[in-house]
Structures are given as C-alpha cells and as structure tokens.
Design a protein around this motif. Structure first.
Motif, mmCIF file in Angstrom:
data_model
loop_
_atom_site.group_PDB
_atom_site.id
_atom_site.type_symbol
_atom_site.label_atom_id
_atom_site.label_comp_id
_atom_site.label_asym_id
_atom_site.label_seq_id
_atom_site.Cartn_x
_atom_site.Cartn_y
_atom_site.Cartn_z
ATOM 1 N N SER A 204 46.025 73.401 18.127
ATOM 2 C CA SER A 204 47.092 72.532 18.629
ATOM 3 C C SER A 204 47.374 72.816 20.097
ATOM 4 N N GLU B 217 56.940 75.138 24.096
ATOM 5 C CA GLU B 217 56.555 74.774 22.729
ATOM 6 C C GLU B 217 56.493 73.264 22.530
ATOM 7 N N ARG C 66 53.936 70.576 21.951
ATOM 8 C CA ARG C 66 52.520 70.438 21.619
ATOM 9 C C ARG C 66 52.296 69.416 20.512
ATOM 10 N N ILE C 67 51.072 68.955 20.426
ATOM 11 C CA ILE C 67 50.666 68.026 19.371
ATOM 12 C C ILE C 67 50.282 68.860 18.156
ATOM 13 N N SER C 68 51.074 68.783 17.112
ATOM 14 C CA SER C 68 50.841 69.633 15.937
ATOM 15 C C SER C 68 50.058 68.925 14.841
ATOM 16 N N SER C 69 49.970 67.599 14.940
ATOM 17 C CA SER C 69 49.261 66.842 13.912
ATOM 18 C C SER C 69 48.731 65.537 14.496
ATOM 19 N N LEU C 70 47.601 65.081 13.985
ATOM 20 C CA LEU C 70 47.052 63.790 14.385
ATOM 21 C C LEU C 70 47.426 62.691 13.396
ATOM 22 N N GLU D 62 47.362 68.130 9.977
ATOM 23 C CA GLU D 62 47.950 69.256 10.708
ATOM 24 C C GLU D 62 46.871 70.051 11.434
ATOM 25 N N LEU D 63 47.195 70.470 12.646
ATOM 26 C CA LEU D 63 46.276 71.271 13.439
ATOM 27 C C LEU D 63 46.678 72.739 13.371
ATOM 28 N N PRO E 187 47.574 76.331 14.781
ATOM 29 C CA PRO E 187 48.340 76.609 16.010
ATOM 30 C C PRO E 187 47.483 76.729 17.264
ATOM 31 N N PHE F 46 44.270 71.718 22.278
ATOM 32 C CA PHE F 46 44.146 70.259 22.291
ATOM 33 C C PHE F 46 45.232 69.622 23.164
ATOM 34 N N THR F 47 46.459 70.151 23.071
ATOM 35 C CA THR F 47 47.568 69.597 23.868
ATOM 36 C C THR F 47 47.350 69.853 25.353
#
Length: 234
Positions: A152, A132, A134-138, A146-147, A149, A155-156
């Motif tokens: 996210s 778990e 991961r990049i959840s927001s830019l 927010e991305l 799920p 992208f990660t």
C-alpha cells in the motif's frame, strides 16, 4: 450554540467560505508574484516548441502555494482538527514545501531528472508515511482488494509521483493544468463533503479557490503567468 458556532460546524458552509477566501486572497497575491517575476526577470523565454511568443512570468505555482497554505492553516485553526487530522495537515504542508522548492530551483537553475525524482519520492513518502495517507484497497479492481501495508505504501508513493509528473507535463497549454486540478478537486471535495471529512474537504475547496484566480491570470493577455515547475506542489 451561537450562530457563528453553528455556521462553522457546517461543512458545506466551510467549503464555500474557504474557497471564497482563497479566491480573494489569491487575487492580491498573483499580481505581486507577476510584478516580482517581471522586476527580477524570472520569466519563461519562448522557444521553438513554445505556444507563447513573449516572455511570461513563471512562478504561478508559488502564488497557488502561498494562497493554499495560508488559507488552509487559517481554517485548520478555526475547525479545531483532531490530532490525526493535524498530523496529516503538517505532513501535507511539509511534502508540498519540498516540492515547491524543487520546482523553484528547477525553474531558476534546472535540475536533473534524477534529482527531481528523488525529491518527489521523498515528498510523497512524507505524506504517505508520516501523514498515513495511502491507498489501502483497490476495491476489487482487477480482482485486487486489500493491499498489504508495505505494498500500500509503495503503490501510493508511486501513484503520487506519477500524478506529480503528469501535472508537470500538462502545464504546457494555457489553462489545462489548472482546469484539470479544479475538476479533480471538485470531485474529491464533493466526496469528502458527503463523507464528512473536514480536513480533506477543506484541502479540496481551498485548492479550487486558489486555482480559480490562477486561471484568471493564466488566461489573461496582459497579466499572464505560468505555473512553472512549481506546479508539482499541487
């Protein structure tokens, strides 16, 4: 609370200590890796586009992995990680092991680009999905916050694969990949220290300690070693 308990509860102390132990340990491991590479002829032969003129040991990434993994496991036991942190630690090591074996096989037998890409995606997926991480927001970059799920996760994984291959390309110049890794790990390490993230701070500083010794040998004239394709395990 004893002095030892107090010291080991201090994240700054743990960061410095973990990096120091990684340096000491790796100074023993890299000479053994170089000796093994020389005796088994696991060497990089210079070609037309090579900057080096002599055969050079090419399993430096293995030395970094051994030092990093042993030191991280040791401090993971000392710090008494939470269940979430422990799950992240296991997934991180599992993903790194996949990349390590991919890199070793590529160094010895040469893998196709497609097989390497599939292996990299699997390794990144292990860390992102099981750990778990991961990049959840830019954070508002390009107007994106927010991305979702699934976005996210994808992208990660793509970001991880991009960074893995970027390090592979950077290994062609002595000291470049190692220096970039130390700089980025220092920045992340400071960030995690400030935010009291024990696991990620340890990961950052242990990697710094492992890479300091690698750079010493990578820049050496008499005992030079390259990371090889196992650099991707970083």
């Amino acid at each position: 609370m004893s002095f030892i308990d107090t010291a080991f509860s201090n994240l700054y102390f743990l960061g410095v200590l973990s990096a120091t132990i990684a340096v000491v340990l790796s100074r023993k491991i890299f000479p053994a890796i170089i000796y093994l590479s020389n005796t088994k002829n696991l060497m990089d032969v210079p070609g037309e586009r090579s900057m080096h003129t002599h055969k050079t040991a090419t399993l430096g990434g293995v030395g970094v992995f051994i030092t990093f993994s042993l030191t991280l496991i040791l401090f993971g036991l000392i710090v008494k990680l939470t269940v979430t942190d422990f799950a992240q630690l296991i997934s991180l090591l599992f993903g790194i092991i996949i990349l390590l074996f991919l890199g070793i096989k590529d160094d010895l037998l040469v893998l196709s680009a497609q097989k390497k890409l599939v292996g990299q995606i699997i390794a990144a997926s292990v860390v992102v999905i099981l750990g778990e991480v991961r990049i959840s927001s830019l954070g508002g970059l390009l107007g994106i916050g927010e991305l979702a799920p699934i976005v996210s996760v994808i992208f990660t994984i793509l970001t991880f694969v991009f960074i893995i291959n970027a390090f592979n390309l950077a290994d062609g110049i002595d000291g470049l990949a190692g220096s970039i890794a130390i700089l980025s790990s220092t920045i992340f390490g400071i960030y995690f220290l400030v935010n009291s993230n024990y696991l990620m701070a340890l990961v950052s500083f242990i990697l710094i300690g492992s890479l300091i010794s690698f750079l010493y040998f990578n820049l050496s004239k008499d005992h030079k070693i390259f990371m090889g394709d196992s650099v991707q395990c970083l």
